[in-house]
Write an enzyme that holds these catalytic residues in place. Structure first.
Site, PDB file in Angstrom:
ATOM      1  N   ARG A  86       2.919  -1.424   1.275  1.00 35.74           N
ATOM      2  CA  ARG A  86       2.346  -1.516   2.686  1.00 35.74           C
ATOM      3  C   ARG A  86       1.041  -0.237   1.744  1.00 35.74           C
ATOM      4  O   ARG A  86       0.363  -0.709   2.218  1.00 35.74           O
ATOM      5  CB  ARG A  86       3.202  -0.981   3.439  1.00 35.74           C
ATOM      6  CG  ARG A  86       3.699   0.304   3.277  1.00 35.74           C
ATOM      7  CD  ARG A  86       4.808   0.929   4.425  1.00 35.74           C
ATOM      8  NE  ARG A  86       5.658   1.468   3.720  1.00 35.74           N
ATOM      9  CZ  ARG A  86       7.167   2.155   3.430  1.00 35.74           C
ATOM     10  NH1 ARG A  86       7.388   0.701   3.163  1.00 35.74           N
ATOM     11  NH2 ARG A  86       7.757   2.414   3.662  1.00 35.74           N
ATOM     12  N   HIS A 116       1.932   7.078   3.222  1.00 34.63           N
ATOM     13  CA  HIS A 116       3.373   7.243   3.930  1.00 34.63           C
ATOM     14  C   HIS A 116       3.022   9.131   4.790  1.00 34.63           C
ATOM     15  O   HIS A 116       2.568   9.359   4.361  1.00 34.63           O
ATOM     16  CB  HIS A 116       4.633   6.800   3.116  1.00 34.63           C
ATOM     17  CG  HIS A 116       4.533   5.846   2.193  1.00 34.63           C
ATOM     18  ND1 HIS A 116       4.599   4.819   3.396  1.00 34.63           N
ATOM     19  CD2 HIS A 116       4.461   6.270   1.264  1.00 34.63           C
ATOM     20  CE1 HIS A 116       4.345   3.961   1.476  1.00 34.63           C
ATOM     21  NE2 HIS A 116       4.424   4.649   1.016  1.00 34.63           N
ATOM     22  N   ARG A 135      -3.198   7.018   5.507  1.00 33.42           N
ATOM     23  CA  ARG A 135      -1.455   5.848   5.427  1.00 33.42           C
ATOM     24  C   ARG A 135      -1.991   4.962   5.265  1.00 33.42           C
ATOM     25  O   ARG A 135      -2.867   3.940   6.008  1.00 33.42           O
ATOM     26  CB  ARG A 135      -0.909   6.901   7.060  1.00 33.42           C
ATOM     27  CG  ARG A 135       0.378   6.025   7.143  1.00 33.42           C
ATOM     28  CD  ARG A 135       0.788   6.803   8.696  1.00 33.42           C
ATOM     29  NE  ARG A 135       2.237   5.736   9.062  1.00 33.42           N
ATOM     30  CZ  ARG A 135       2.613   5.575   9.796  1.00 33.42           C
ATOM     31  NH1 ARG A 135       1.703   5.975  11.241  1.00 33.42           N
ATOM     32  NH2 ARG A 135       3.255   5.052  10.335  1.00 33.42           N
ATOM     33  N   HIS A 136      -0.727   3.950   4.883  1.00 35.02           N
ATOM     34  CA  HIS A 136      -0.918   2.184   4.882  1.00 35.02           C
ATOM     35  C   HIS A 136      -1.338   2.206   6.509  1.00 35.02           C
ATOM     36  O   HIS A 136      -0.971   2.845   7.352  1.00 35.02           O
ATOM     37  CB  HIS A 136      -0.038   2.102   4.171  1.00 35.02           C
ATOM     38  CG  HIS A 136       1.841   2.313   4.821  1.00 35.02           C
ATOM     39  ND1 HIS A 136       1.711   1.779   5.837  1.00 35.02           N
ATOM     40  CD2 HIS A 136       2.162   3.032   5.088  1.00 35.02           C
ATOM     41  CE1 HIS A 136       2.816   2.395   6.608  1.00 35.02           C
ATOM     42  NE2 HIS A 136       3.285   3.293   6.233  1.00 35.02           N
ATOM     43  N   ASN A 192       6.574  -1.117  11.090  1.00 31.90           N
ATOM     44  CA  ASN A 192       5.905  -0.151  11.724  1.00 31.90           C
ATOM     45  C   ASN A 192       6.045  -1.332  12.998  1.00 31.90           C
ATOM     46  O   ASN A 192       6.365  -0.091  14.209  1.00 31.90           O
ATOM     47  CB  ASN A 192       4.468   0.144  11.412  1.00 31.90           C
ATOM     48  CG  ASN A 192       4.558   0.832  10.720  1.00 31.90           C
ATOM     49  OD1 ASN A 192       3.248   1.037   9.897  1.00 31.90           O
ATOM     50  ND2 ASN A 192       5.250   1.676  10.446  1.00 31.90           N
ATOM     51  N   GLU A 225       7.912   6.578   0.219  1.00 29.98           N
ATOM     52  CA  GLU A 225       8.474   7.554   1.191  1.00 29.98           C
ATOM     53  C   GLU A 225       9.489   8.173   1.350  1.00 29.98           C
ATOM     54  O   GLU A 225      10.487   7.568   0.536  1.00 29.98           O
ATOM     55  CB  GLU A 225       8.567   6.447   2.826  1.00 29.98           C
ATOM     56  CG  GLU A 225       8.804   7.280   3.698  1.00 29.98           C
ATOM     57  CD  GLU A 225       7.703   8.018   4.502  1.00 29.98           C
ATOM     58  OE1 GLU A 225       7.921   9.311   4.091  1.00 29.98           O
ATOM     59  OE2 GLU A 225       7.235   7.417   5.557  1.00 29.98           O
TER      60      GLU A 225
END
Length: 193
Positions: free
Chosen positions: A58, A136, A8-9, A15, A82
């Protein structure tokens, strides 16, 4: 299918700010860049031969940082973006009360799952093994769901490398394990994005 890796990024601005990013192109924070740099050495010894990433900044930037260490190019697939959250994008995470319904202008869980799996399945079938997907939290949920691991509402941490391992015997479930234990995320990073 062969084993593969998922990353995941790193922490994105969305976030950090605890807002729903979805299809918004939220960049990495400084911490997110550090997290990607910390993940790269853990993946260096895994024999990864191919990196495929979401084209969103990202994820793509996270993949580029890892690719520098692994000496590999990064390809992108638009199917790895995403889930689109429509009117909820940019809103606080607390405003998302129903995960499976389609918000106005967004994708339902089923539409997203089908779209994302239509991208993931050929990547997993065609890519040289082992490969790394950088994407994502939603894509991780799709992979878990489609590979028989069950839907998981909680997501993995930012930039925590995971290894998906197929069953040795037909009919048994896949397994997913962390590649290594990295530094815990700061409390300000949401568990669900």
């Amino acid at each position: 299918m062969q084993p593969f890796y998922f990353l995941r990024h790193g922490q994105s601005v969305a976030n950090r700010d605890r807002v729903i990013a979805g299809s918004l192109d939220s960049p990495l924070t400084g911490l997110g860049e550090v997290q990607a740099r910390e993940a790269a050495p853990a993946l260096a010894g895994c024999g990864i031969r191919c990196i495929v990433a979401s084209p969103q900044r990202r994820a793509l930037r996270t993949a580029e940082i890892v690719a520098e260490v692994l000496g590999l190019p990064v390809s992108t697939d638009p199917g790895l973006v995403e889930r689109r959250w429509g009117v909820l994008e940019g809103r606080p995470i607390a405003e998302r009360t129903e995960y499976f319904a389609a918000p106005e202008g967004g994708e339902s869980w089923e539409a997203f799952r089908d779209r994302a799996w239509a991208a993931c399945a050929p990547i997993l079938a065609a890519g040289p093994a082992p490969l790394l997907i950088v994407a994502h939290a939603g894509i991780m949920r799709v992979l878990r769901d489609r590979l028989g691991l069950g839907f998981e509402m909680q997501s993995i941490g930012n930039a925590l490398p995971m290894r998906f391992i197929p069953p040795g015997t037909a009919g048994l479930p896949w397994r997913v394990d962390p590649v290594t234990k990295l530094q815990p995320e700061p409390a300000s990073t949401p568990a669900i994005v």
